[in-house]
Design a protein around this motif. Structure first.
Motif, PDB file in Angstrom:
ATOM      1  N   ARG A  78       0.958  -1.211  -0.036  1.00  0.00           N
ATOM      2  CA  ARG A  78       0.085  -0.023  -0.021  1.00  0.00           C
ATOM      3  C   ARG A  78       0.722   1.386   0.076  1.00  0.00           C
ATOM      4  NH1 ARG A  78      -5.153  -0.443   3.342  1.00  0.00           N
ATOM      5  NH2 ARG A  78      -4.196   1.150   4.384  1.00  0.00           N
ATOM      6  N   VAL A  79       0.385   2.378  -0.644  1.00  0.00           N
ATOM      7  CA  VAL A  79       0.753   3.506  -0.800  1.00  0.00           C
ATOM      8  C   VAL A  79      -0.478   4.595  -0.106  1.00  0.00           C
ATOM      9  CG1 VAL A  79       1.852   5.460  -2.152  1.00  0.00           C
ATOM     10  CG2 VAL A  79       2.548   3.265  -2.750  1.00  0.00           C
ATOM     11  N   ILE A  80       0.142   5.251   0.928  1.00  0.00           N
ATOM     12  CA  ILE A  80      -1.152   6.119   1.438  1.00  0.00           C
ATOM     13  C   ILE A  80      -0.922   7.409   0.921  1.00  0.00           C
ATOM     14  CG2 ILE A  80      -2.211   7.029   3.477  1.00  0.00           C
ATOM     15  CD1 ILE A  80      -1.419   4.257   4.879  1.00  0.00           C
ATOM     16  N   ILE A  81      -1.923   8.228   0.401  1.00  0.00           N
ATOM     17  CA  ILE A  81      -1.663   9.429  -0.195  1.00  0.00           C
ATOM     18  C   ILE A  81      -2.402  10.429   0.657  1.00  0.00           C
ATOM     19  CG2 ILE A  81      -0.927   8.584  -2.370  1.00  0.00           C
ATOM     20  CD1 ILE A  81      -3.991   9.385  -3.160  1.00  0.00           C
ATOM     21  N   ASP A  82      -2.079  11.737   0.565  1.00  0.00           N
ATOM     22  CA  ASP A  82      -2.953  12.857   1.268  1.00  0.00           C
ATOM     23  C   ASP A  82      -4.209  13.179   0.492  1.00  0.00           C
ATOM     24  OD1 ASP A  82      -2.238  14.930  -0.688  1.00  0.00           O
ATOM     25  OD2 ASP A  82      -0.309  15.394   0.371  1.00  0.00           O
ATOM     26  N   MET A  83      -5.228  13.834   1.204  1.00  0.00           N
ATOM     27  CA  MET A  83      -6.362  14.052   0.749  1.00  0.00           C
ATOM     28  C   MET A  83      -6.196  15.233  -0.418  1.00  0.00           C
ATOM     29  SD  MET A  83      -8.051  11.650   2.159  1.00  0.00           S
ATOM     30  CE  MET A  83      -9.814  12.438   1.655  1.00  0.00           C
ATOM     31  N   GLY A  84      -5.305  16.015  -0.666  1.00  0.00           N
ATOM     32  CA  GLY A  84      -5.137  16.717  -1.623  1.00  0.00           C
ATOM     33  C   GLY A  84      -4.840  16.155  -2.889  1.00  0.00           C
ATOM     34  N   ALA A  85      -4.156  14.912  -2.980  1.00  0.00           N
ATOM     35  CA  ALA A  85      -4.046  14.042  -4.214  1.00  0.00           C
ATOM     36  C   ALA A  85      -4.865  13.197  -4.455  1.00  0.00           C
ATOM     37  CB  ALA A  85      -2.673  13.278  -3.802  1.00  0.00           C
ATOM     38  N   VAL A  86      -5.967  12.988  -3.606  1.00  0.00           N
ATOM     39  CA  VAL A  86      -7.047  12.075  -4.019  1.00  0.00           C
ATOM     40  C   VAL A  86      -7.956  12.354  -5.391  1.00  0.00           C
ATOM     41  CG1 VAL A  86      -9.380  11.155  -3.059  1.00  0.00           C
ATOM     42  CG2 VAL A  86      -7.106  11.170  -1.731  1.00  0.00           C
ATOM     43  N   ARG A 119      -7.648   9.437   5.066  1.00  0.00           N
ATOM     44  CA  ARG A 119      -8.522   9.602   6.000  1.00  0.00           C
ATOM     45  C   ARG A 119      -9.415   8.442   6.313  1.00  0.00           C
ATOM     46  NH1 ARG A 119     -11.651  14.839   4.459  1.00  0.00           N
ATOM     47  NH2 ARG A 119      -9.973  15.691   4.970  1.00  0.00           N
ATOM     48  N   HIS A 120     -10.007   7.741   5.114  1.00  0.00           N
ATOM     49  CA  HIS A 120     -10.706   7.018   5.014  1.00  0.00           C
ATOM     50  C   HIS A 120     -10.365   5.502   5.055  1.00  0.00           C
ATOM     51  CE1 HIS A 120     -14.070   9.858   5.054  1.00  0.00           C
ATOM     52  NE2 HIS A 120     -13.266  10.459   3.851  1.00  0.00           N
ATOM     53  N   GLY A 121      -9.122   5.339   4.597  1.00  0.00           N
ATOM     54  CA  GLY A 121      -8.339   4.040   4.312  1.00  0.00           C
ATOM     55  C   GLY A 121      -8.876   3.289   3.226  1.00  0.00           C
ATOM     56  N   LYS A 122      -9.474   3.992   2.422  1.00  0.00           N
ATOM     57  CA  LYS A 122     -10.184   3.400   0.991  1.00  0.00           C
ATOM     58  C   LYS A 122      -9.066   3.250  -0.054  1.00  0.00           C
ATOM     59  CE  LYS A 122     -14.388   3.204   2.621  1.00  0.00           C
ATOM     60  NZ  LYS A 122     -14.983   1.877   2.796  1.00  0.00           N
ATOM     61  N   THR A 123      -9.159   2.217  -0.766  1.00  0.00           N
ATOM     62  CA  THR A 123      -8.294   2.099  -1.921  1.00  0.00           C
ATOM     63  C   THR A 123      -8.778   2.847  -3.095  1.00  0.00           C
ATOM     64  OG1 THR A 123      -7.702  -0.271  -1.405  1.00  0.00           O
ATOM     65  CG2 THR A 123      -7.242   0.287  -3.648  1.00  0.00           C
ATOM     66  N   ILE A 124      -8.365   3.812  -3.875  1.00  0.00           N
ATOM     67  CA  ILE A 124      -9.010   4.333  -4.795  1.00  0.00           C
ATOM     68  C   ILE A 124      -8.283   4.229  -6.186  1.00  0.00           C
ATOM     69  CG2 ILE A 124      -9.660   6.411  -3.288  1.00  0.00           C
ATOM     70  CD1 ILE A 124      -7.070   8.018  -4.543  1.00  0.00           C
ATOM     71  N   ALA A 125      -7.008   3.631  -6.191  1.00  0.00           N
ATOM     72  CA  ALA A 125      -6.457   3.253  -7.364  1.00  0.00           C
ATOM     73  C   ALA A 125      -5.451   2.070  -7.240  1.00  0.00           C
ATOM     74  CB  ALA A 125      -5.806   4.313  -7.880  1.00  0.00           C
ATOM     75  N   LEU A 126      -4.991   1.667  -8.126  1.00  0.00           N
ATOM     76  CA  LEU A 126      -4.303   0.274  -8.099  1.00  0.00           C
ATOM     77  C   LEU A 126      -3.123   0.681  -9.182  1.00  0.00           C
ATOM     78  CD1 LEU A 126      -4.074  -2.481  -7.194  1.00  0.00           C
ATOM     79  CD2 LEU A 126      -4.816  -3.147  -9.703  1.00  0.00           C
ATOM     80  N   GLY A 127      -1.760   0.622  -8.932  1.00  0.00           N
ATOM     81  CA  GLY A 127      -0.746   1.365  -9.797  1.00  0.00           C
ATOM     82  C   GLY A 127       0.601   0.320  -9.907  1.00  0.00           C
TER      83      GLY A 127
END
Length: 161
Positions: A78-86, A119-127
């Protein structure tokens, strides 16, 4: 479902698929692959792998990737990103190093990674990791190439399946 050619896999092909998936993503993935598996060859070159009417994998350029539907069920770094990048990543942008909050320390260049919001720990992308974990939190540059994200064509196929 999007247009394309759809066909069922034979038992030996299902077994081969389960072995490949098990080697890449861990043995727990075998429980996701049922006895009835179909391939939908799409016009864009991707192939969707459907088990029990759920799209569980896709293939692109001969490489097997999990869909966002099952990525949390298997061992993907996993890579965790900040909410600005979401919003950018959710629209298909690659993950830039300044937007990374943290990354699994054993990520190597070329690994498949789940991109997760902080913030939510949801997976939004695969890379695909473009650099090793220790280089991900750099002040500039791309760290992860986005290959599947919320709202893309594969995601829309998931909603229908």
């Amino acid at each position: 479902m999007p247009p394309g050619r759809r066909y069922r896999l034979r038992k030996d092909e299902i077994k081969q698929l389960a072995q490949e998936a098990g080697q890449r993503f861990g043995e727990a993935i075998a429980s996701v692959i049922g006895g009835d598996v179909e391939i939908l060859k799409r016009d864009d070159g991707a192939s969707l792998i459907i088990s029990g009417e759920k799209t569980i994998f896709f293939q692109r350029d001969g490489e097997l990737f999990p869909t966002l539907r099952i990525v949390d069920l298997i061992k993907v770094k996993r890579v965790i990103i900040d909410m600005g990048a979401v919003p950018h990543v959710a629209n298909g942008a690659d993950v830039m190093s300044p937007g990374i909050v943290s990354a699994d320390p054993d990520i190597k260049k070329g690994d498949i990674v789940a991109v997760v919001d902080e913030r939510h720990g949801k997976t939004i992308a695969l890379g695909l990791a473009l650099v090793d974990a220790k280089e991900m939190k750099a002040p500039r540059g791309k760290a992860v190439k986005n290959i599947h994200h919320v709202g893309d064509q594969i995601w829309r196929a998931l909603e229908k399946g």
